[in-house]
Design a protein around this motif. Structure first.
Motif, PDB file in Angstrom:
ATOM      1  N   THR A 509     -78.450 -38.219 -73.687  1.00 20.19           N
ATOM      2  CA  THR A 509     -77.301 -37.628 -74.541  1.00 20.19           C
ATOM      3  C   THR A 509     -77.757 -36.490 -74.918  1.00 20.19           C
ATOM      4  O   THR A 509     -77.055 -35.486 -75.315  1.00 20.19           O
ATOM      5  CB  THR A 509     -77.450 -38.771 -75.637  1.00 20.19           C
ATOM      6  OG1 THR A 509     -77.170 -39.935 -75.229  1.00 20.19           O
ATOM      7  CG2 THR A 509     -76.462 -38.302 -76.673  1.00 20.19           C
ATOM      8  N   PHE A 510     -79.449 -35.695 -75.651  1.00 20.03           N
ATOM      9  CA  PHE A 510     -79.343 -35.024 -75.607  1.00 20.03           C
ATOM     10  C   PHE A 510     -79.357 -33.630 -75.159  1.00 20.03           C
ATOM     11  O   PHE A 510     -78.181 -33.097 -75.425  1.00 20.03           O
ATOM     12  CB  PHE A 510     -81.478 -34.580 -76.707  1.00 20.03           C
ATOM     13  CG  PHE A 510     -81.484 -33.275 -76.654  1.00 20.03           C
ATOM     14  CD1 PHE A 510     -81.358 -33.380 -77.829  1.00 20.03           C
ATOM     15  CD2 PHE A 510     -82.403 -32.131 -76.292  1.00 20.03           C
ATOM     16  CE1 PHE A 510     -82.596 -32.194 -78.866  1.00 20.03           C
ATOM     17  CE2 PHE A 510     -82.957 -31.439 -76.530  1.00 20.03           C
ATOM     18  CZ  PHE A 510     -82.395 -31.066 -77.307  1.00 20.03           C
ATOM     19  N   ASN A 573     -84.037 -28.511 -63.683  1.00 25.90           N
ATOM     20  CA  ASN A 573     -83.887 -28.359 -64.847  1.00 25.90           C
ATOM     21  C   ASN A 573     -82.898 -29.602 -65.881  1.00 25.90           C
ATOM     22  O   ASN A 573     -81.528 -30.249 -64.618  1.00 25.90           O
ATOM     23  CB  ASN A 573     -82.515 -27.381 -64.696  1.00 25.90           C
ATOM     24  CG  ASN A 573     -81.356 -26.275 -65.678  1.00 25.90           C
ATOM     25  OD1 ASN A 573     -81.755 -27.187 -66.720  1.00 25.90           O
ATOM     26  ND2 ASN A 573     -80.505 -25.802 -65.817  1.00 25.90           N
ATOM     27  N   PRO A 574     -82.565 -30.032 -66.836  1.00 26.48           N
ATOM     28  CA  PRO A 574     -82.009 -31.013 -66.936  1.00 26.48           C
ATOM     29  C   PRO A 574     -80.781 -30.688 -67.075  1.00 26.48           C
ATOM     30  O   PRO A 574     -79.808 -32.107 -67.148  1.00 26.48           O
ATOM     31  CB  PRO A 574     -83.038 -31.747 -68.284  1.00 26.48           C
ATOM     32  CG  PRO A 574     -83.373 -30.060 -68.741  1.00 26.48           C
ATOM     33  CD  PRO A 574     -83.677 -30.088 -67.640  1.00 26.48           C
ATOM     34  N   LEU A 575     -80.270 -30.008 -67.171  1.00 21.58           N
ATOM     35  CA  LEU A 575     -79.057 -29.525 -67.545  1.00 21.58           C
ATOM     36  C   LEU A 575     -78.165 -29.349 -65.844  1.00 21.58           C
ATOM     37  O   LEU A 575     -76.577 -29.173 -66.632  1.00 21.58           O
ATOM     38  CB  LEU A 575     -78.925 -27.980 -67.817  1.00 21.58           C
ATOM     39  CG  LEU A 575     -78.694 -27.949 -69.277  1.00 21.58           C
ATOM     40  CD1 LEU A 575     -79.631 -26.267 -70.422  1.00 21.58           C
ATOM     41  CD2 LEU A 575     -78.979 -28.700 -70.675  1.00 21.58           C
ATOM     42  N   SER A 576     -79.212 -29.687 -65.223  1.00 17.67           N
ATOM     43  CA  SER A 576     -78.059 -29.401 -63.712  1.00 17.67           C
ATOM     44  C   SER A 576     -77.334 -30.811 -63.614  1.00 17.67           C
ATOM     45  O   SER A 576     -76.056 -30.293 -63.332  1.00 17.67           O
ATOM     46  CB  SER A 576     -79.287 -29.140 -62.539  1.00 17.67           C
ATOM     47  OG  SER A 576     -79.083 -29.206 -61.414  1.00 17.67           O
ATOM     48  N   ALA A 577     -77.629 -31.702 -63.660  1.00 20.55           N
ATOM     49  CA  ALA A 577     -77.269 -32.992 -63.338  1.00 20.55           C
ATOM     50  C   ALA A 577     -76.590 -33.901 -64.629  1.00 20.55           C
ATOM     51  O   ALA A 577     -75.884 -34.658 -63.907  1.00 20.55           O
ATOM     52  CB  ALA A 577     -77.775 -33.872 -62.355  1.00 20.55           C
ATOM     53  N   VAL A 578     -76.622 -33.975 -65.723  1.00 18.26           N
ATOM     54  CA  VAL A 578     -76.375 -34.247 -66.848  1.00 18.26           C
ATOM     55  C   VAL A 578     -75.041 -33.676 -66.841  1.00 18.26           C
ATOM     56  O   VAL A 578     -74.256 -32.677 -66.394  1.00 18.26           O
ATOM     57  CB  VAL A 578     -77.563 -33.465 -67.787  1.00 18.26           C
ATOM     58  CG1 VAL A 578     -76.724 -32.920 -68.671  1.00 18.26           C
ATOM     59  CG2 VAL A 578     -76.779 -34.634 -68.891  1.00 18.26           C
ATOM     60  N   GLU A 579     -73.938 -34.724 -67.342  1.00 12.65           N
ATOM     61  CA  GLU A 579     -72.595 -35.073 -67.309  1.00 12.65           C
ATOM     62  C   GLU A 579     -72.617 -34.897 -69.053  1.00 12.65           C
ATOM     63  O   GLU A 579     -73.061 -35.230 -69.921  1.00 12.65           O
ATOM     64  CB  GLU A 579     -72.120 -36.847 -67.363  1.00 12.65           C
ATOM     65  CG  GLU A 579     -70.716 -36.454 -68.074  1.00 12.65           C
ATOM     66  CD  GLU A 579     -69.747 -36.227 -66.247  1.00 12.65           C
ATOM     67  OE1 GLU A 579     -68.715 -35.973 -66.225  1.00 12.65           O
ATOM     68  OE2 GLU A 579     -70.402 -35.860 -64.886  1.00 12.65           O
ATOM     69  N   PRO A 580     -71.792 -33.470 -69.695  1.00 12.63           N
ATOM     70  CA  PRO A 580     -72.125 -33.030 -70.465  1.00 12.63           C
ATOM     71  C   PRO A 580     -71.125 -33.899 -71.674  1.00 12.63           C
ATOM     72  O   PRO A 580     -69.987 -35.081 -71.360  1.00 12.63           O
ATOM     73  CB  PRO A 580     -71.116 -31.892 -70.216  1.00 12.63           C
ATOM     74  CG  PRO A 580     -70.406 -31.903 -69.206  1.00 12.63           C
ATOM     75  CD  PRO A 580     -70.855 -32.630 -68.079  1.00 12.63           C
ATOM     76  N   LEU A 581     -71.375 -34.226 -72.663  1.00  6.32           N
ATOM     77  CA  LEU A 581     -70.234 -34.338 -73.784  1.00  6.32           C
ATOM     78  C   LEU A 581     -70.439 -32.928 -74.577  1.00  6.32           C
ATOM     79  O   LEU A 581     -70.954 -32.534 -75.184  1.00  6.32           O
ATOM     80  CB  LEU A 581     -71.569 -35.115 -74.377  1.00  6.32           C
ATOM     81  CG  LEU A 581     -71.987 -36.619 -74.202  1.00  6.32           C
ATOM     82  CD1 LEU A 581     -73.335 -37.525 -75.309  1.00  6.32           C
ATOM     83  CD2 LEU A 581     -71.042 -37.453 -73.844  1.00  6.32           C
TER      84      LEU A 581
END
Length: 587
Positions: A509-510, A573-581
């Motif tokens: 979530t973060f 990079n954790p921002l690469s695959a995460v689904e944005p909120l």
């Protein structure tokens, strides 16, 4: 040593050892197999989890050291000593004896400071009400640098007197330096006399003038009392003897050091300037002097940034504050400053930079604290938990507001102007509104940390250093790295770990909220698609620049300049695959 004191020492030592192993593994200095490090005749085992960016988190109470016993059997014991670990690992790390000894000194100093802080810790509820200038002395230092309170040059008494965690007010000593040896510079609205008069007040000003036959032939500046005793009275002894430098005496105000040690905040007169002063100590990788190009350029860079800032509708709407470095004094050593190859620690010993104070920028019922506060832990729990509770907001809402306050102005600066600051926990302050939610940020430490794109940007206009370059020009991927290293790795990643450990917010979530801010900026500003593609904040990997390896690689040899940190590969990079909120605060 009392049993309570010994217990405190053991706990702090165990935590420092866990941080040492965590960071050395994160930077690939050491490569464990099944949570085991084989270091020749010695091995270490531990419990650990993995975080974002390939980071390691070693549990402090889990480390064990195993050696071969005299009867051929293995002997295993609980390990709590970071110094012993470094000595054990020295061969595997490829360290020479002088580097081991220097780093051991920094580790020992850091541990002693950690113990002092633990022994004087105050309840979490009290920290919530501390003024930002007094909160600084309770914060525990850089989250990634292991030896973050090395302070080589300080004695034990010096640390008790001048370190931030001492929380002891001090007075600055004022010097008069003959013109020609010293040079004042200020923004166009400030004269030398107005700055000195504002800082001293009429009584001290008159008393100091009475000590000089011709006061106008001198430039006046404050000096740290430690620097006066350890450097000025020795390195500048000739100038003191012949009257080119005159010690005028203590100023009238009390100051407290910030986390950076060399920056002082006036607690007697909070509307007076902050003061950045050189200290000839080695701390967090470099000597803490002030380079000549920084003192000379600070007011010019501030005036240029102010012009951009005050015309910018987005920065104005976001309420982002800039603490300008409005005036300075440069003092060049008459021989060393022009000699080639002189180590920088000997040429950056006198001078000062005056910076805008924070308090006048706050609106009624607003509070402010250094960004590093969100990583601070107390025996009652992390400070960020208390900040969230005080606001009455849910953790996700509070964190979403924090991310909005941080990322929106930083993304705008980088992509609209091609400008990046160094947004680590010391250089940014967070301002909360009356309800306790993060609302906006304050940016400081400009001249030494501002970088601009090599690509010319029409919006930023002509740079003010076209004749003498002081603003480093960087390509977009390197420009991005300041945001990645200082904010994402240096603040947000340890914050995500802390929130997970306390069950306040899960990492997915973060990082989804963080990605949501980047995507919102991208969608809101399609005109910067090319620049956003070049900074690639959602790329699969980033370049790794290991902070701890930097010191171990350099060793403790004197250097003429501060060399750049070398890169050592890639990190996920954790921002690469995460689904944005989507952010909870509208753009």
């Amino acid at each position: 040593m009392s049993s309570a004191r010994m217990s405190e020492w053991t706990r702090c030592s165990s935590e420092l050892l866990a941080k040492l192993i965590s960071q050395f593994c994160t930077e690939n200095l050491l490569q464990p197999v099944d949570n085991r490090l084989d270091l020749g005749p010695v091995s270490y085992t531990f419990a650990a989890t993995r975080g974002a960016f390939g980071s390691w988190r070693v549990a402090p109470d889990s480390v064990r050291r195993t050696t071969a016993g005299i009867l051929g059997n293995d002997e295993s014991e609980v390990a709590t000593d970071p110094v012993q670990f470094l000595v054990d690992a020295a061969d595997v790390l490829g360290l020479d004896g002088s580097t081991v000894a220097g780093y051991v000194a920094e580790l020992a100093s850091t541990l002693a400071a950690d113990v002092r802080m633990a022994s004087t810790a105050v309840p979490r509820s009290e920290l919530l009400d501390r003024h930002h200038s007094r909160l600084e002395g309770h914060l525990t230092g850089h989250p990634l640098l292991v030896a973050n309170k090395g302070r080589l040059g300080f004695s034990a008494d010096d640390s008790l007197r001048y370190a931030p965690e001492a929380r002891t007010p001090l007075r600055l000593v004022w010097l008069a330096v003959r013109r020609g040896l010293a040079e004042f510079r200020g923004t166009p609205d400030l004269s030398e006399h107005s700055v000195v008069g504002r800082e001293l007040g009429p009584d001290a000003l008159e008393a100091f003038r009475g000590q000089l036959v011709d006061p106008a032939s001198y430039v006046w500046l404050p000096c740290h009392p430690w620097q006066l005793d350890h450097v000025v009275r020795t390195q500048w002894a000739r100038e003191l003897a012949n009257g080119e430098i005159v010690v005028l005496g203590e100023g009238p105000d009390d100051y407290l050091p910030t986390q950076s040690i060399r920056t002082m905040v006036n607690i007697s007169q909070p509307l007076r300037y902050q003061v950045k002063l050189p200290l000839k100590i080695l701390n967090t990788s470099v000597y803490r002097g002030i380079p000549e190009h920084c003192t000379l350029a600070a007011p010019m860079i501030t005036q240029w940034l102010r012009g951009l800032w005050y015309r910018d509708e987005i920065l104005g709407r976001l309420g982002t504050e800039l603490l300008g470095e409005v005036a300075s004094v440069t003092v060049r050593h008459p021989q060393l400053s022009s000699a080639p190859g002189i180590p920088y620690q000997w040429t950056e010993t006198l001078g000062c930079i005056w910076r805008d104070p924070l308090d006048p920028r706050l609106h009624p019922n607003e509070t402010a604290w250094a960004l590093a506060a969100v990583l601070h832990t107390t025996p009652e729990g992390p400070l960020v938990e208390a900040l969230i509770d005080k606001s009455g907001a849910a953790p996700r809402e509070w964190i979403s507001h924090l991310l909005s306050a941080l990322l929106r102005p930083l993304l705008h600066l980088m992509h609209h102007y091609g400008i990046t600051v160094n947004p680590h926990g010391e250089n940014l302050a967070v301002v909360c509104g009356p309800e306790g939610l993060p609302a906006r940020i304050v940016i400081k430490d400009l001249v030494d940390d501002i970088n601009i794109s090599t690509t010319p940007i029409l919006a930023r206009g002509p740079e003010p250093d076209s004749h003498t370059r002081v603003l480093p020009r960087k390509p977009w991927p390197i420009l991005r790295q300041y945001l990645v290293d200082a904010l994402l790795l240096g603040v947000l990643n340890p914050l995500a770990d802390l929130l997970e450990e306390t069950n306040l917010l899960d990492p997915e979530t973060f990082w989804a909220l963080t990605r949501g801010e980047i995507d919102l900026y991208t969608q809101t500003h399609p005109e910067y698609a090319g620049r956003l593609a070049a900074t690639a904040l959602t790329a699969e990997t980033f370049t790794q620049y290991p902070l701890n390896a930097y010191r171990l690689t350099l060793g403790y040899t004197d250097l003429a300049t501060r060399p750049p940190i070398p890169s050592t590969g890639r990190i996920p990079n954790p921002l690469s695959a995460v689904e944005p909120l989507p952010p909870l605060r509208p753009w």
